[in-house]
Design an enzyme around this catalytic site. Structure first.
Site, short mmCIF file in Angstrom:
data_model
loop_
_atom_site.label_atom_id
_atom_site.label_comp_id
_atom_site.label_asym_id
_atom_site.label_seq_id
_atom_site.Cartn_x
_atom_site.Cartn_y
_atom_site.Cartn_z
N HIS A 291 34.96 87.03 24.32
CA HIS A 291 36.25 86.57 23.80
C HIS A 291 37.33 87.38 24.53
CE1 HIS A 291 39.09 85.27 20.49
NE2 HIS A 291 39.75 86.27 21.06
N LEU A 292 37.97 86.74 25.51
CA LEU A 292 38.95 87.44 26.33
C LEU A 292 40.33 86.83 26.08
CD1 LEU A 292 36.90 87.53 29.68
CD2 LEU A 292 36.87 89.20 27.81
N GLY A 293 41.08 87.41 25.17
CA GLY A 293 42.45 86.97 24.90
C GLY A 293 43.35 88.17 25.08
N ARG B 297 46.11 97.24 24.46
CA ARG B 297 45.26 98.25 23.82
C ARG B 297 44.36 98.91 24.85
NH1 ARG B 297 42.92 94.45 19.11
NH2 ARG B 297 44.63 93.01 19.48
N ASP C 275 49.90 90.21 30.67
CA ASP C 275 49.44 88.83 30.87
C ASP C 275 48.73 88.71 32.22
OD1 ASP C 275 49.37 85.99 31.48
OD2 ASP C 275 50.76 85.74 29.79
N GLU D 278 38.69 79.11 15.91
CA GLU D 278 38.55 79.99 14.74
C GLU D 278 38.91 79.23 13.46
OE1 GLU D 278 41.23 82.58 16.72
OE2 GLU D 278 39.70 84.11 17.07
N GLY E 72 43.84 90.31 22.72
CA GLY E 72 42.79 91.22 22.28
C GLY E 72 41.49 90.70 22.88
N ARG F 207 42.47 84.24 7.77
CA ARG F 207 41.72 85.16 8.62
C ARG F 207 42.24 86.57 8.36
NH1 ARG F 207 42.09 85.69 15.13
NH2 ARG F 207 40.84 87.57 15.22
N ASN G 132 45.97 81.69 10.41
CA ASN G 132 45.67 82.79 11.31
C ASN G 132 47.01 83.51 11.56
OD1 ASN G 132 44.58 84.36 13.32
ND2 ASN G 132 43.62 82.65 14.41
N LYS H 135 49.56 80.86 13.00
CA LYS H 135 48.96 79.61 13.48
C LYS H 135 48.28 78.94 12.30
CE LYS H 135 47.37 81.60 17.76
NZ LYS H 135 46.21 81.93 18.55
N HIS I 94 36.89 89.76 15.66
CA HIS I 94 36.89 88.40 16.21
C HIS I 94 35.71 87.58 15.65
CE1 HIS I 94 39.24 90.01 19.90
NE2 HIS I 94 40.07 89.30 19.14
P1 ADP Z 1 45.53 86.12 21.32
O1 ADP Z 1 44.51 87.21 21.45
O2 ADP Z 1 46.93 86.62 21.13
O3 ADP Z 1 45.11 84.98 20.40
P2 ADP Z 1 44.98 84.27 23.49
O4 ADP Z 1 43.53 84.10 23.24
O5 ADP Z 1 45.86 83.09 23.35
O6 ADP Z 1 45.61 85.51 22.76
O7 ADP Z 1 45.13 84.82 25.01
C1 ADP Z 1 46.37 85.12 25.55
C2 ADP Z 1 46.19 85.59 26.99
O8 ADP Z 1 45.47 84.60 27.73
C3 ADP Z 1 47.48 85.77 27.75
O9 ADP Z 1 48.02 87.05 27.56
C4 ADP Z 1 47.05 85.57 29.19
O10 ADP Z 1 46.63 86.82 29.75
C5 ADP Z 1 45.84 84.68 29.09
N1 ADP Z 1 46.08 83.31 29.59
C6 ADP Z 1 46.57 82.26 28.89
N2 ADP Z 1 46.66 81.17 29.68
C7 ADP Z 1 46.20 81.53 30.91
C8 ADP Z 1 46.04 80.88 32.16
N3 ADP Z 1 46.35 79.60 32.32
N4 ADP Z 1 45.53 81.58 33.19
C9 ADP Z 1 45.21 82.89 33.04
N5 ADP Z 1 45.34 83.56 31.89
C10 ADP Z 1 45.83 82.90 30.84
#
Ligand code: ADP
Length: 396
Positions: free
Chosen positions: A206-208, A239, A281, A380, A210, A90, A9, A16, A179
């Site tokens: 899916h809340l990352g 974004r 973040d 993933e 992205g 990926r 990935n 990763k 995703h």
């Molecule tokens: P990516 O989309 O880069 O793979 P991830 O799915 O790892 O990202 O998500 C990263 C985001 O998750 C960080 O920017 C942060 O906002 C949030 N995050 C990670 N750990 C925590 C936590 N313990 N509490 C709240 N938010 C978190």
């Protein structure tokens, strides 16, 4: 016999990976390389439950992958490079070409390159990853797993944009959705955990960094919030997500910005970072908002509101909702965001238990909730590894 498969990935400056023994799906080694191309690159990996970390300059993807292979050999995870029979990558954008994983050949690489214009942050680095493995593991077969492929079941009424039809026919301009491996993992895992009946109408959030939401009907994607590119949908770390399209020519003209500068602004300077002026973040925004910072509060308010809007829209697509799933960095770890998203969804019968939510429990719905609410860590890499096994099996 067990087959060793690597799942890759690759991000813009990170990589990763997980090495699996298949079909048992045993993880033999997992790891992450960050800030590739800088003086402070790092390599963190886990073998047999033991974590190690190295910090040293890693020049590029070839150097990064060489480091992974050297570690696999020196740690005796593998005795020879030839034990790794397949590498799954990926890939961000498969455009109109791919609805399934494919064995990589010259044509597939040309298509990934061609589609770089649609996913400029991701497709070029995905291709670099493939080429580095071709060089360093020549005996292994490379398989491409597209982020867009899982969404090929989205119906035309949901994927068409109301532009002149020739834009779709001649240029492939439509919603694709992204995703894929993450939403596919949720589509498979939730029924295993909660049964088919409970997961017929499901929304995967899916809340990352992205982020995207997908409406899943009987395990198939019927709508997804990202669009022609991964810029669309909800607000993300940096974004913008959905905006009025007229904003773009307007700022190009008013601020004399070219399309490159506008694209950079929308991808890198917008989202939670742009709104708050503090950070992309959620953890930083949470602290700042608690301390009274109004723009951090605003960024969180907009984020939560947009997620709620998509949940409402997708409940209409699904004609009801059985299970709501939170996944990825924010979805898995931020009790605050889950609580805030769910507090306005009482009209759908969503009610969460605050204690279970704080504990990041697998099921966080209250006893009287009509909808199951789940926190499922995404995986993933296992979807990638399974796809590699399937493609290599089809070739045999
Ligand atoms: P990516 O989309 O880069 O793979 P991830 O799915 O790892 O990202 O998500 C990263 C985001 O998750 C960080 O920017 C942060 O906002 C949030 N995050 C990670 N750990 C925590 C936590 N313990 N509490 C709240 N938010 C978190």
């Amino acid at each position: 016999m067990a087959e060793k498969i690597l799942a890759i990935n690759a991000g813009s400056s990170s990589l990763k990976f997980k090495l699996y023994a298949m079909p048992a799906e045993t993880v033999m080694m997992s790891g992450q390389l960050d800030r590739i191309g800088t003086k402070t690159s790092s390599f963190t990996y886990v073998i047999a439950g033991k974590q190690s970390k190295l910090v040293s300059p890693i020049a590029d993807f070839v150097a990064a992958i060489q480091m992974v292979i050297d570690t696999l050999l020196s740690s005796h995870v593998i005795a020879s490079k030839t034990e790794i029979v397949g590498v799954g990558h990926r890939i961000s954008h498969g455009g109109k070409y791919y609805s399934q994983p494919v064995l990589v050949d010259a044509d597939v690489k040309a298509k990934i390159h061609e589609l770089s214009v649609l996913s400029p942050l991701h497709n070029p680095v995905n291709l670099l990853g493939i080429e580095a493995f071709e060089k360093l593991l020549p005996a292994a077969k490379e398989v491409a797993i597209f982020d867009t492929a899982f969404h090929h079941t989205i119906p035309a009424k949901a994927y068409m944009y109301a532009l002149p039809y020739s834009y779709y026919e001649d240029h492939g301009i439509r919603r694709y959705g992204f995703h894929g491996p993450s939403h596919e993992y949720i589509a498979q895992r939730a029924p295993e955990l909660f049964g088919r009946e409970q997961t017929r109408r499901m929304i995967s959030c899916h809340l990352g960094n992205g982020g995207s939401l997908t409406a899943l009907l009987d395990g198939q994607s019927v709508n997804s919030s990202m669009g022609f590119t991964p810029l669309a949908g909800i607000v993300m770390g940096t974004r913008s997500g959905d905006i009025d399209p007229e904003i773009i020519p307007y700022i190009e003209e008013e601020l004399h910005l070219d399309s490159h500068a506008v694209r950079e602004m929308l991808n890198q300077d917008s989202g939670l970072l742009g709104l708050s002026g503090i950070s992309n973040d959620i953890r930083d925004l949470d602290i700042a908002a608690e301390a009274g910072n109004k723009r951090a509060q605003l960024a969180l308010d907009v984020y939560v509101h947009q997620i709620q809007q998509y949940i409402g829209a997708y409940t209409t697509d699904l004609q009801g909702l059985d299970t709501l799933v939170f996944t990825a960095g924010i979805g898995e770890h931020s009790a605050l965001i889950r609580q805030r998203v769910c507090e306005n969804l009482g009209y759908l019968g969503v009610r969460i238990d605050p204690v279970k939510n704080e504990a990041n429990a697998l099921s966080i719905e209250a006893a009287d909730s009509r909808v199951k609410v789940a926190v499922i860590p995404t995986d993933e890499e296992i979807v990638i590894a399974r796809d590699v096994v399937q493609v290599l099996g089809d070739q045999a």
